[in-house]
Design a protein around this motif. Structure first.
Motif, PDB file in Angstrom:
ATOM      1  N   ALA A   1       1.075  -1.787   0.090  1.00  0.00           N
ATOM      2  CA  ALA A   1       0.166   0.070  -0.601  1.00  0.00           C
ATOM      3  C   ALA A   1       0.624   1.179  -0.153  1.00  0.00           C
ATOM      4  O   ALA A   1       2.157   1.166   0.528  1.00  0.00           O
ATOM      5  N   GLU A   2       0.474   2.567  -0.274  1.00  0.00           N
ATOM      6  CA  GLU A   2       1.306   3.564  -0.388  1.00  0.00           C
ATOM      7  C   GLU A   2       1.139   4.161   1.136  1.00  0.00           C
ATOM      8  O   GLU A   2       0.679   3.140   2.532  1.00  0.00           O
ATOM      9  N   PRO A   3       2.858   4.084   1.777  1.00  0.00           N
ATOM     10  CA  PRO A   3       3.000   4.710   2.609  1.00  0.00           C
ATOM     11  C   PRO A   3       2.149   5.567   4.169  1.00  0.00           C
ATOM     12  O   PRO A   3       1.235   6.456   2.687  1.00  0.00           O
ATOM     13  N   LYS A   4       2.324   5.024   4.806  1.00  0.00           N
ATOM     14  CA  LYS A   4       1.453   6.311   5.619  1.00  0.00           C
ATOM     15  C   LYS A   4       2.552   7.468   5.832  1.00  0.00           C
ATOM     16  O   LYS A   4       3.623   6.870   5.912  1.00  0.00           O
ATOM     17  N   ALA A   5       1.530   9.026   5.778  1.00  0.00           N
ATOM     18  CA  ALA A   5       2.621   9.832   6.300  1.00  0.00           C
ATOM     19  C   ALA A   5       3.131  10.462   7.860  1.00  0.00           C
ATOM     20  O   ALA A   5       2.340   9.707   8.718  1.00  0.00           O
ATOM     21  N   SER A   6       4.040   9.747   7.995  1.00  0.00           N
ATOM     22  CA  SER A   6       4.672  10.251   8.662  1.00  0.00           C
ATOM     23  C   SER A   6       5.921  10.294   8.895  1.00  0.00           C
ATOM     24  O   SER A   6       6.686   9.946   8.012  1.00  0.00           O
ATOM     25  N   GLY A   7       6.441  10.137   9.785  1.00  0.00           N
ATOM     26  CA  GLY A   7       8.379  10.565   9.409  1.00  0.00           C
ATOM     27  C   GLY A   7       9.395   9.202   9.395  1.00  0.00           C
ATOM     28  O   GLY A   7      10.378   9.384   8.346  1.00  0.00           O
ATOM     29  N   THR A   8       8.363   8.049   9.630  1.00  0.00           N
ATOM     30  CA  THR A   8       9.321   6.818   8.649  1.00  0.00           C
ATOM     31  C   THR A   8       8.470   6.289   8.093  1.00  0.00           C
ATOM     32  O   THR A   8       7.441   6.420   7.795  1.00  0.00           O
ATOM     33  N   VAL A   9       8.985   5.660   6.605  1.00  0.00           N
ATOM     34  CA  VAL A   9       8.035   4.756   5.858  1.00  0.00           C
ATOM     35  C   VAL A   9       7.495   3.299   6.555  1.00  0.00           C
ATOM     36  O   VAL A   9       8.499   2.817   7.053  1.00  0.00           O
TER      37      VAL A   9
END
Length: 135
Positions: free
Chosen positions: A52-60
């Protein structure tokens, strides 16, 4: 999840649940494979992974779906030792929690592959959900 470790866990589960068949990893050279076992064989391989598309956060961090295919090979179609019976056994063996190191498995589908000289082949796909994160 390590691909080879998951493949080995699937093979061990199938050997435990369907001991009357030959069960092994999918051959490196499928064109040279010949069914020798009198009843049939189960050949296991990693068939792919979707992310899935990566979650928006500081890390992938991504949700991953890993799929493994069990190719069911048998000489008969409908008998008690036919491919239909083995497909049902494979589906039952590869559903749910069967290895402590893996998440629950679920079925992805069953499809006809081929019939050649009386040797039938079907594919049973099972999948595992996991999270892929950067190191």
């Amino acid at each position: 999840m390590d691909i080879e470790a998951v493949e080995n866990a699937i093979i061990e589960r199938l050997k435990d649940r369907i001991p009357e068949l030959e069960i092994k990893p999918y051959p490196d050279d499928p064109s040279s494979y010949q069914l020798i076992h009198p009843l049939g064989a189960l050949l296991v391989r990693f068939s792919g992974e979707s992310l899935a598309e990566p979650k928006a956060s500081g890390t992938v961090s991504q949700m991953a779906k890993m799929e493994f295919e069990t190719v069911v090979v048998a000489r008969n179609l409908r008998t008690h030792q036919g491919i239909y019976a083995y497909i049902g056994q494979v589906k039952a063996a590869l559903t749910g929690k069967f290895d402590l190191t893996l998440p629950r498995a679920y079925l992805g589908g069953v499809r006809f592959l081929s019939v050649n000289s009386g040797i039938w082949q079907y594919s049973v796909t099972c999948a595992f959900n996991a999270v892929h994160e950067e190191d």
